[in-house]
Write an enzyme that holds these catalytic residues in place. Sequence first.
Site, PDB file in Angstrom:
ATOM      1  N   ASP A 202      -7.578  31.219 -25.398  1.00 31.30           N
ATOM      2  CA  ASP A 202      -6.317  30.879 -24.749  1.00 31.30           C
ATOM      3  C   ASP A 202      -6.124  29.367 -24.849  1.00 31.30           C
ATOM      4  OD1 ASP A 202      -3.975  31.513 -22.915  1.00 31.30           O
ATOM      5  OD2 ASP A 202      -5.070  30.059 -21.682  1.00 31.30           O
ATOM      6  N   GLU A 286      -3.161  33.704 -29.677  1.00 33.09           N
ATOM      7  CA  GLU A 286      -1.767  34.049 -29.474  1.00 33.09           C
ATOM      8  C   GLU A 286      -0.879  33.387 -30.520  1.00 33.09           C
ATOM      9  OE1 GLU A 286      -0.510  34.891 -24.991  1.00 33.09           O
ATOM     10  OE2 GLU A 286      -1.488  32.950 -25.194  1.00 33.09           O
ATOM     11  N   ASP A 368      -6.492  30.693 -16.953  1.00 37.06           N
ATOM     12  CA  ASP A 368      -6.720  30.642 -18.397  1.00 37.06           C
ATOM     13  C   ASP A 368      -7.815  31.610 -18.820  1.00 37.06           C
ATOM     14  OD1 ASP A 368      -4.788  28.669 -18.516  1.00 37.06           O
ATOM     15  OD2 ASP A 368      -6.238  27.030 -18.358  1.00 37.06           O
TER      16      ASP A 368
END
Length: 432
Positions: A202, A286, A368
Amino acid sequence: MLEAVKVALDPTPIQERLLSSHAGAARFAYNAGLAHVKTAIEAGEGPEWSLYALRRWWNANKDKLAVDADGRPWWRENSKEAYGSGLESLADALSNWSKSRKGERRGRRVGFPRFKAKDSATPRFAYTTGSFGLVKDDPKALRLPRIGRVHCMEDIMRRVDGARVLRMTVSCRAGRWYASLTVERADPTAKRTPQGGAVGVDLGVKTLATLSDGTVIDNPHTLRTAERRLKRAQRALSRKTKGSKRRLKARNKVARIHARITNQRRDLLDKLTTWLAGTYSDISIEDLNVTGMVRNHRLAKAVEDASFAELRRQLEYKTARTGTRLHVIDRWYPSSKTCSDCGSVKAKLSLAERTYHCEKCGLTLDRDLNAAINIMVAGSAPETLNAHGGDARPAVHQDGRQTPAKCEPSSRATGVRLGADGRKTVLQTRTN
């Protein structure tokens, strides 16, 4: 397989003047070719701007274009590759502009090429043919036609490692010359996949990266750290008279500060991506909308300083080398709003909430870290098992909601911060 090898040069004062002369020759050919194309367009002749057409025009007119005050041609002073690289850059710029107008090029629309100024353009030229490349009896040197043997700051022979050199691009940044070699290597026959399991990454601004196993990579904020020194240098630059030597000296100082910021950021990203690609067998990240993130004027500087796109670019080619599988999660996947334990999704989650608290199962976890676990599960969904040995396939409910699979019950430390000094700090202990 093509690979780029970049090395810093250590030229003598005479060689620096020759390098600057070659870069000026490339800029001259670029501007001369652009003036020719613009004149033909205004006359309605429909010019040809392919590289072959531009080189044919240059060979026919170079004796009349590159002349000194007495009318004598000076183009023989530099290598022909310098002029050819300038025309190649012009052909690429015109091709991008033409494809952008027709909608054949992805990304933003590209404008018509502009003339290059000596003060603003980056000094650059390239070699594609001729006797350029490595020096057999000296591993710390490169051979440049018309310039000679140029000393390097490191062992370039070890980095090339017997690969075939196809192209050499020489450029100057912040007063230092660099040579970037495009080498061709044989495709690796057998790739060794690391045995570190799967991990979710992340990315963020407060912390650069948070891994699903609890490792936290601190964000050094290189631009913020050097911002005070940069402001003072820029303020001193604005007070100097334009065209003076003191202004040139102040401008070089600002350029060196920017180069140091870039090198520090690049060094961290190189070390981080190399470690990730060599440690884990599956990496999930991501697909961030960086263009939309920088529209927030409060976060734009921090987002640009983190260089998310550069981190992903390095992961893509480094995982291909090591055999690690890289999974890119859809940008609309609610990784931060989803509970990594029960799968419930929050309707709203502000950026100020740094601790995720689930109202259904009572899970309290770092925001996170919770997102990194969800990213890891989403990336390993097609597989049978996830990194913790549990079922990684998401459960599908009657209402269509998907619940990420739970890991095996365990009691473990779920938050470990890795500082710049290498020390680890446990953030939180969680018991499932």
